[in-house]
Design an enzyme around this catalytic site. Structure first.
Site, PDB file in Angstrom:
ATOM      1  N   GLU A  20       0.798  -1.234   0.057  1.00 21.13           N
ATOM      2  CA  GLU A  20       0.053  -0.059   0.094  1.00 21.13           C
ATOM      3  C   GLU A  20       0.920   1.134   0.070  1.00 21.13           C
ATOM      4  O   GLU A  20       1.734   1.436   0.876  1.00 21.13           O
ATOM      5  CB  GLU A  20      -0.992  -0.261   1.254  1.00 21.13           C
ATOM      6  CG  GLU A  20      -1.825   0.847   1.166  1.00 21.13           C
ATOM      7  CD  GLU A  20      -1.950   2.193   1.803  1.00 21.13           C
ATOM      8  OE1 GLU A  20      -1.295   3.326   1.130  1.00 21.13           O
ATOM      9  OE2 GLU A  20      -2.177   2.305   3.085  1.00 21.13           O
ATOM     10  N   CYS A  60      -2.217   8.722   3.023  1.00 18.20           N
ATOM     11  CA  CYS A  60      -1.894   8.530   1.714  1.00 18.20           C
ATOM     12  C   CYS A  60      -3.331   8.578   0.911  1.00 18.20           C
ATOM     13  O   CYS A  60      -3.306   8.963  -0.286  1.00 18.20           O
ATOM     14  CB  CYS A  60      -1.599   6.654   1.478  1.00 18.20           C
ATOM     15  SG  CYS A  60       0.079   6.433   2.148  1.00 18.20           S
TER      16      CYS A  60
END
Length: 453
Positions: free
Chosen positions: A227, A261
């Site tokens: 990720e 993010c």
């Protein structure tokens, strides 16, 4: 490892890194524990996870304070993070058994064919500092409950959080070696990945870190889940509720001091409402209280490290030099700590850092587009593909636009978030694989076909 409070730049603790002997002992315990842990019933593992969730609930204040002093998250958001970790424990304590049930397949008369889900072994998790508890529990809750054991290599500026997480699992009654943390430098990670006892690796972090981990793991034929970064578009169409979109957008850009993010990073706004939306977004971001993250009234605290703050400012400066207009903010605050104010850039040229790079801090890049098709084209004009948000009064229109966005998840009239109930992950340079929900617990299992005549 010196721990620096980013709100004051003062050293608050020091941790001794693990030695090579410590690493060897950890890997050995993990391998030994796995041989028995894998044979514990899923129900037993669910009960232990529920106990871990209870511990988190009972220690919210202690762990939130630790998190805030190590990486600068506002205290109210730190408490919410611990509560979210307790919820992911509750989710898998409730649903792991169902998610791991064998799947039946068509088979000839008199035979039985199933896919069964078996654990792989010790899993190395390389985790970041920005959500120092949530990122870890997002991997640990499902992977441990599936029968794997976990080894955590946490970011070097949050070693206290790493040890507190290990404490949670110890106090919940997990066997020695089921979850451990390694306090090691980045350059030691490769040797751990190549060790035969490590069977899989998960990483949440930057693109360069992801490429390094994937390369080493690939050379050794080990499963990985990555990720990575994101430059999430926040699309505001001409029929959107402008006030709601501006309020949500400002929060989605500044949550966790902008260091997420899945933060809204590129605001893509229809020209018919561009000026009004920009005014509302500016008013929202100006209204936020910047200050001590331990203060209950603080909305935006410091960046996690001085170098991160300096890099963010460099990106803003280079974007302005390239032709972008600075609407608000744009200068580090003249005070102790790594403080950067909420900032808005408009008239952003391509190429420039604000258009092409991930801005990991409270900086909103706002783009004006003439119609829906241009909004989609602009949203997809990125190497990243983590999340996206679309705002419109027409739910069907929002869904149609969402289906044309290249991302791992798209939220209509909602900010992007990770939720235990739905799979989470990205595409492109935002990584691969999925966490959470059923997909998350089966990622690191052997999907074994079992054919019985």
């Amino acid at each position: 490892m010196d721990v620096i409070n980013p709100a004051t730049n003062e050293q608050i603790d020091r941790y001794e890194p693990d030695t090579s002997d410590d690493v060897e002992a950890t890997l050995s315990r993990a391998q030994t524990t796995f041989q028995t842990w894998r044979n514990r019933s899923v129900r037993e593992r669910e009960q232990l996870l529920a106990a871990a969730g209870d511990i988190l609930e009972n220690r919210i204040e202690e762990y939130a304070q630790l998190m805030t002093t190590e990486m600068g998250k506002p205290i109210t958001q730190a408490r919410a993070e611990i509560e979210k970790c307790a919820r992911v424990c509750e989710y898998y304590a409730t649903h792991a058994s169902a998610h791991l049930q064998p799947d039946g397949h068509p088979s000839p008369p008199g035979s039985s064919v199933q896919t069964v889900y078996e654990p792989l072994g010790p899993v190395l998790a390389v985790m970041p500092w920005n959500f120092p508890f949530w990122q870890v529990f997002r991997f640990a809750a499902p992977y441990l409950t599936a029968g794997n054991v976990g080894i955590l290599k946490h970011a070097e500026n949050v070693p206290g959080c790493a040890e507190a997480i290990a404490e949670v699992f110890d106090d919940a009654g997990y066997p020695d070696g089921a979850f451990e943390t390694l306090l090691i430098e980045v350059d030691q990670v490769s040797d751990v990945i190549t060790d035969d006892r490590i069977r899989a690796v998960t990483l949440t972090g930057s693109g360069p870190a992801g490429r390094a981990v994937a390369s080493t793991a690939g050379e050794n034929l080990k499963k990985t889940v990555l990720e990575l970064g994101g430059s999430d578009p926040f699309i505001v169409l001409d029929d959107a509720d402008i006030t709601a979109a501006a309020e949500a957008g400002a929060w989605a850009r500044t949550l966790n001091n902008g260091q997420s993010c899945i933060a809204a990073k590129r605001f893509i706004v229809h020209s018919d409402i561009y000026d009004v939306f920009l005014d509302r977004l500016r008013d929202e971001m100006i209204s936020y209280t910047i200050g001590d993250p331990l203060d209950e009234t603080t909305d935006v605290g410091p960046q996690a490290r001085n170098d991160l703050c300096a890099n963010l400012h460099s990106q803003v400066e280079r974007s302005v030099e390239a032709g972008a207009t600075l609407e608000i903010g744009g200068e580090p605050l003249d005070r102790e700590g790594s403080y950067y104010p909420p900032t808005i850039l408009t008239d952003i040229p391509v190429p420039s850092p604000a258009a092409n790079e991930e801005l990991f801090g409270p900086v909103a890049a706002v783009f004006e587009v003439k119609d829906e098709n241009e909004a989609i084209t602009t949203a997809n004009d990125t190497e990243f593909g983590l999340g996206a948000s679309v705002w419109t009064a027409d739910r069907d229109r929002g869904q149609a636009v969402g289906q044309r966005i290249d991302a791992g998840c798209v939220y209509i009239n909602q900010l992007v978030k990770s939720d235990p109930r739905v799979p989470f992950g990205g595409i492109g340079k935002s990584g691969y694989g999925r966490e959470l929900a059923e997909a998350g617990i089966t990622e690191f299992t052997n999907r074994k076909t079992l054919w019985v005549e």
